[in-house]
Scaffold this motif. Structure first.
Motif, PDB file in Angstrom:
ATOM      1  N   ASN A  77      91.502  15.766  99.984  1.00 43.48           N
ATOM      2  CA  ASN A  77      90.649  15.001  99.072  1.00 43.48           C
ATOM      3  C   ASN A  77      89.948  13.865  99.811  1.00 43.48           C
ATOM      4  N   ILE A  78      88.708  13.602  99.414  1.00 45.67           N
ATOM      5  CA  ILE A  78      87.929  12.521 100.018  1.00 45.67           C
ATOM      6  C   ILE A  78      87.470  11.585  98.913  1.00 45.67           C
ATOM      7  N   ARG A  79      87.752  10.291  99.104  1.00 43.75           N
ATOM      8  CA  ARG A  79      87.280   9.266  98.181  1.00 43.75           C
ATOM      9  C   ARG A  79      86.764   8.083  98.972  1.00 43.75           C
ATOM     10  N   ASN A  80      85.672   7.500  98.524  1.00 40.02           N
ATOM     11  CA  ASN A  80      85.111   6.267  99.079  1.00 40.02           C
ATOM     12  C   ASN A  80      84.729   6.381 100.548  1.00 40.02           C
ATOM     13  N   SER A  81      84.247   7.535 100.966  1.00 41.22           N
ATOM     14  CA  SER A  81      83.815   7.723 102.343  1.00 41.22           C
ATOM     15  C   SER A  81      82.370   7.274 102.501  1.00 41.22           C
ATOM     16  N   VAL A  82      82.043   6.815 103.677  1.00 41.73           N
ATOM     17  CA  VAL A  82      80.668   6.409 103.961  1.00 41.73           C
ATOM     18  C   VAL A  82      79.787   7.625 104.205  1.00 41.73           C
ATOM     19  N   ASN A  83      80.311   8.644 104.883  1.00 35.87           N
ATOM     20  CA  ASN A  83      79.466   9.758 105.286  1.00 35.87           C
ATOM     21  C   ASN A  83      79.845  11.109 104.680  1.00 35.87           C
ATOM     22  N   TYR A  84      80.897  11.171 103.882  1.00 36.59           N
ATOM     23  CA  TYR A  84      81.261  12.405 103.194  1.00 36.59           C
ATOM     24  C   TYR A  84      81.110  12.185 101.689  1.00 36.59           C
ATOM     25  N   PRO A  85      80.850  13.259 100.936  1.00 37.27           N
ATOM     26  CA  PRO A  85      80.815  13.102  99.476  1.00 37.27           C
ATOM     27  C   PRO A  85      82.232  12.967  98.924  1.00 37.27           C
ATOM     28  N   ASN A  86      82.370  12.297  97.780  1.00 32.45           N
ATOM     29  CA  ASN A  86      83.663  12.262  97.106  1.00 32.45           C
ATOM     30  C   ASN A  86      84.000  13.674  96.651  1.00 32.45           C
ATOM     31  N   CYS A  87      85.220  14.104  96.928  1.00 31.03           N
ATOM     32  CA  CYS A  87      85.639  15.459  96.589  1.00 31.03           C
ATOM     33  C   CYS A  87      87.143  15.415  96.360  1.00 31.03           C
ATOM     34  N   ASP A  88      87.589  15.688  95.149  1.00 25.86           N
ATOM     35  CA  ASP A  88      88.997  15.518  94.816  1.00 25.86           C
ATOM     36  C   ASP A  88      89.469  16.659  93.931  1.00 25.86           C
ATOM     37  N   MET A  89      90.455  17.421  94.418  1.00 25.68           N
ATOM     38  CA  MET A  89      91.084  18.478  93.627  1.00 25.68           C
ATOM     39  C   MET A  89      92.540  18.153  93.324  1.00 25.68           C
ATOM     40  N   GLY A  90      92.921  16.902  93.511  1.00 23.10           N
ATOM     41  CA  GLY A  90      94.291  16.508  93.221  1.00 23.10           C
ATOM     42  C   GLY A  90      95.269  17.053  94.250  1.00 23.10           C
ATOM     43  N   VAL A  91      96.530  17.064  93.867  1.00 21.01           N
ATOM     44  CA  VAL A  91      97.584  17.559  94.745  1.00 21.01           C
ATOM     45  C   VAL A  91      97.514  19.080  94.778  1.00 21.01           C
ATOM     46  N   CYS A  92      97.611  19.619  95.969  1.00 25.85           N
ATOM     47  CA  CYS A  92      97.551  21.075  96.115  1.00 25.85           C
ATOM     48  C   CYS A  92      98.860  21.697  95.662  1.00 25.85           C
ATOM     49  N   SER A  93      98.787  22.514  94.603  1.00 30.12           N
ATOM     50  CA  SER A  93      99.969  23.222  94.122  1.00 30.12           C
ATOM     51  C   SER A  93      99.839  24.727  94.358  1.00 30.12           C
ATOM     52  N   ALA A  94      98.726  25.152  94.947  1.00 24.99           N
ATOM     53  CA  ALA A  94      98.503  26.568  95.246  1.00 24.99           C
ATOM     54  C   ALA A  94      99.248  26.940  96.528  1.00 24.99           C
ATOM     55  N   ALA A  95      99.234  28.216  96.865  1.00 24.85           N
ATOM     56  CA  ALA A  95      99.893  28.687  98.090  1.00 24.85           C
ATOM     57  C   ALA A  95      99.235  28.087  99.326  1.00 24.85           C
ATOM     58  N   GLY A  96      97.943  27.806  99.226  1.00 25.20           N
ATOM     59  CA  GLY A  96      97.238  27.230 100.365  1.00 25.20           C
ATOM     60  C   GLY A  96      95.974  26.517  99.939  1.00 25.20           C
ATOM     61  N   ARG A  97      95.456  25.707 100.837  1.00 26.50           N
ATOM     62  CA  ARG A  97      94.185  25.017 100.605  1.00 26.50           C
ATOM     63  C   ARG A  97      93.444  24.957 101.925  1.00 26.50           C
ATOM     64  N   VAL A  98      92.136  25.244 101.850  1.00 27.95           N
ATOM     65  CA  VAL A  98      91.271  25.218 103.026  1.00 27.95           C
ATOM     66  C   VAL A  98      90.092  24.301 102.729  1.00 27.95           C
ATOM     67  N   ALA A  99      89.762  23.451 103.694  1.00 27.58           N
ATOM     68  CA  ALA A  99      88.603  22.561 103.579  1.00 27.58           C
ATOM     69  C   ALA A  99      87.512  23.083 104.503  1.00 27.58           C
TER      70      ALA A  99
END
Length: 166
Positions: A77-99
């Motif tokens: 998750n990204i919050r309050n970044s200068v050069n990235y957009p805010n992007c939040d999916m909460g805590v990952c509860s799936a088998a995997g997560r890829v950014a």
């Protein structure tokens, strides 16, 4: 007339303010930027700057930065970044997560979702956020991502970085 300046001391000609106070054109000048021009002068009310300069607010900012960095490392998750957009999916509860960090171009989402489908990896949830020329996507998947799928994602022309979160 009362002039209130909580923007910046450099935005106001403070010598002119002092002259205006002496001439009776300005009754009070209120600022939260203490300096030798106005501090202690008649008609000037100088208060502490209430931004991130207090010890408590600096501690709070440091704690927030640590929490946000940990959330990025652990969940992507990204919050309050200068050069990235805010992007939040909460805590990952799936088998995997890829950014996936990629250029913000037409058809890119279809390309990386096709890679996942071609590798028999189901995307159970996803989000994509953009800022200008760049975008950031998080993909929650139902099974662990394979090295082959990661290499295929990285090979997509507009993809800049792929990170396996979980």
């Amino acid at each position: 007339m009362v002039i209130i300046n909580f923007a910046r001391d450099l935005l106001v000609d403070e010598e002119a303010i002092l002259d205006a106070i002496k001439e009776g054109k300005v009754k009070k000048y209120v600022s939260d930027f203490a300096n030798s021009t106005t501090a202690g002068k008649d008609g000037c009310i100088v208060i502490p700057h209430l931004g991130a300069s207090t010890e408590e607010s600096e501690d709070n900012c440091a704690q927030m930065a640590v929490r946000e960095l940990m959330d990025y490392l652990e969940n992507g998750n990204i919050r309050n970044s200068v050069n990235y957009p805010n992007c939040d999916m909460g805590v990952c509860s799936a088998a995997g997560r890829v950014a996936v960090l990629h250029r913000n171009v037409k058809g890119i989402i279809g390309k990386y979702t096709a890679v996942m489908g071609n590798n028999n990896i189901n995307i159970s949830d996803m989000t994509n956020k953009s800022r200008g020329d760049y975008a950031y996507s998080l993909l929650d998947i139902d099974s662990p991502v394979t090295d082959a799928a990661i290499e295929q994602l990285k090979a997509i022309d507009a993809v800049l970085k792929v990170r396996v979160i979980k």
